[in-house]
Write a protein that holds these residues in place. Structure first.
Motif, PDB file in Angstrom:
ATOM      1  N   GLN A 251       0.823  -1.190   0.000  1.00  0.00           N
ATOM      2  CA  GLN A 251       0.000   0.000   0.000  1.00  0.00           C
ATOM      3  C   GLN A 251       0.869   1.257   0.000  1.00  0.00           C
ATOM      4  N   TYR A 252       0.493   2.221  -0.829  1.00  0.00           N
ATOM      5  CA  TYR A 252       1.109   3.545  -0.818  1.00  0.00           C
ATOM      6  C   TYR A 252       0.010   4.499  -0.375  1.00  0.00           C
ATOM      7  N   VAL A 253       0.151   5.079   0.816  1.00  0.00           N
ATOM      8  CA  VAL A 253      -0.964   5.752   1.482  1.00  0.00           C
ATOM      9  C   VAL A 253      -0.751   7.260   1.504  1.00  0.00           C
ATOM     10  N   TRP A 254      -1.734   7.988   1.001  1.00  0.00           N
ATOM     11  CA  TRP A 254      -1.803   9.446   1.163  1.00  0.00           C
ATOM     12  C   TRP A 254      -2.995   9.699   2.077  1.00  0.00           C
ATOM     13  N   VAL A 255      -2.733  10.196   3.277  1.00  0.00           N
ATOM     14  CA  VAL A 255      -3.766  10.286   4.305  1.00  0.00           C
ATOM     15  C   VAL A 255      -4.964  11.102   3.825  1.00  0.00           C
ATOM     16  N   ARG A 256      -6.164  10.656   4.241  1.00  0.00           N
ATOM     17  CA  ARG A 256      -7.396  11.338   3.879  1.00  0.00           C
ATOM     18  C   ARG A 256      -8.033  11.976   5.112  1.00  0.00           C
ATOM     19  N   PRO A 257      -8.586  13.187   4.974  1.00  0.00           N
ATOM     20  CA  PRO A 257      -9.407  13.719   6.065  1.00  0.00           C
ATOM     21  C   PRO A 257     -10.602  12.803   6.284  1.00  0.00           C
ATOM     22  N   ASP A 258     -10.948  12.554   7.533  1.00  0.00           N
ATOM     23  CA  ASP A 258     -12.063  11.654   7.825  1.00  0.00           C
ATOM     24  C   ASP A 258     -12.562  11.927   9.230  1.00  0.00           C
ATOM     25  N   SER A 259     -13.760  12.457   9.334  1.00  0.00           N
ATOM     26  CA  SER A 259     -14.273  12.818  10.655  1.00  0.00           C
ATOM     27  C   SER A 259     -14.505  11.591  11.524  1.00  0.00           C
ATOM     28  N   ASP A 260     -14.933  10.475  10.927  1.00  0.00           N
ATOM     29  CA  ASP A 260     -15.154   9.255  11.710  1.00  0.00           C
ATOM     30  C   ASP A 260     -13.833   8.728  12.282  1.00  0.00           C
ATOM     31  N   ASP A 261     -12.772   8.778  11.472  1.00  0.00           N
ATOM     32  CA  ASP A 261     -11.465   8.326  11.962  1.00  0.00           C
ATOM     33  C   ASP A 261     -10.949   9.245  13.070  1.00  0.00           C
ATOM     34  N   LEU A 262     -11.181  10.555  12.938  1.00  0.00           N
ATOM     35  CA  LEU A 262     -10.786  11.469  14.010  1.00  0.00           C
ATOM     36  C   LEU A 262     -11.555  11.172  15.294  1.00  0.00           C
ATOM     37  N   ALA A 263     -12.833  10.863  15.161  1.00  0.00           N
ATOM     38  CA  ALA A 263     -13.624  10.506  16.339  1.00  0.00           C
ATOM     39  C   ALA A 263     -13.093   9.223  16.979  1.00  0.00           C
TER      40      ALA A 263
END
Length: 312
Positions: A251-263
């Motif tokens: 996997q080559y990962v570019w982080v995504r904004p995600d309100s559920d993950d922040l929660a």
């Protein structure tokens, strides 16, 4: 409002404190009064012009994507939050322009969550980008109980979160770090190993059968060791080196904004699963020094800019 901005690409010297108009908010956006903003390596790479063609920049630009603060005004359709809520966010937008090194920032609701109750604003501001990156790489690499996991740069901002998440998942974690950070890596629940020449032998000494998962937050020479350390059928994820995907099938990962993950991160922090280390805090007028500190690549924990006094 007071804000840090730059009108041309270059060193931290191009950053200056100035007066700018307050941000406009759209229907699904809220205005956040910034208490603290996190500084990440991507911020100085954008400022230096290294990511042109990948990330658009509208000059003059206010840098910064990490923020912790208080909702000042809500958009027409933002039922997730109310005025006065304490929130934190990975407020990344498609164009770098109105960032978080300012007294106010417009934040899309899809990028924010309620701030961890157990953290102050300064510590919370250091979580979003690094914490989301760790959570999303650990998840996409399939880390699970009983596995043996190698985390590169285990004492860094992302690596320290990844170590704790992998340990929480039930994995045995070995983390590369400089000798001065070995005790810190142990405190996170991992077994430290020195990086550099001879890493393959040292890592094999701790895990003779190899690793089920390799999480790479360095790239380059660190990822060069993956073929010799990864078990057959193992998984590798990198945030810096596309070879993880293109040559190693990972996997080559570019982080995504995600309100559920922040929660989810907030929940784990409040449960004591994840701790947050702040390396240094700078006032807004010294934000250029915060950028310079991150550029060294040797900070343990997060570098944060204090924009306003913490509310009583």
């Amino acid at each position: 409002m007071r804000a840090i901005a730059y009108e041309e690409f270059g060193s931290a010297d191009v950053l200056s404190l100035r007066e700018l108009p307050d941000p406009h908010i759209g229907p699904d956006t809220v205005l956040v009064k910034v208490v603290a903003a996190g500084v990440n390596p991507v911020d100085f790479k954008i400022r230096e012009g290294y990511l042109q063609g990948l990330i658009d920049v509208d000059l003059p630009a206010v840098p910064g994507w990490d923020v912790a603060g208080i909702v000042e005004k809500v958009g027409l359709d933002t039922p997730e939050v109310e005025v006065g809520d304490e929130v934190y966010a990975y407020a990344r937008k498609d164009v770098v322009s109105g960032g978080t090194l300012a007294e106010y920032v417009a934040v899309p609701v899809r990028t924010l969550a309620k701030k961890p109750a157990s953290l102050g604003f300064e510590a919370a501001a250091g979580v979003p980008l690094a914490g989301l990156t760790a959570l999303q790489t650990v998840r996409r690499a399939g880390v699970s109980a009983g596995q043996t996991v190698l985390v590169h740069a285990a004492a860094g901002g992302v690596g320290s979160f990844a170590v704790q998440l992998a340990v929480h998942a039930g994995a045995r974690v070995i983390g590369t770090a400089s000798e001065r950070n070995h005790d810190y890596v142990r405190s996170l629940g991992a077994e430290p190993v020195a990086y550099g020449d001879g890493l393959v032998d040292r890592a094999r000494g701790l895990a003779p059968d190899g690793f089920d998962v390799i999480l790479d937050y360095v790239g380059g020479e660190a990822l060069d060791t993956a073929p010799a350390l990864l078990k057959d059928g193992g998984s590798v994820a990198s945030i810096t080196d596309a070879r993880a995907r293109d040559e190693l099938g990972g996997q080559y990962v570019w982080v995504r904004p995600d309100s559920d993950d922040l929660a989810e991160l907030a929940r784990l922090i409040d449960q004591g699963v994840i701790s947050v280390e702040v390396a240094e805090v700078f006032d807004l007028e010294h934000a250029a020094d915060a950028h310079r500190a991150v550029e060294t690549g040797h900070t343990r924990g997060k570098v944060v800019v204090r924009v306003a006094q913490t509310p009583a």
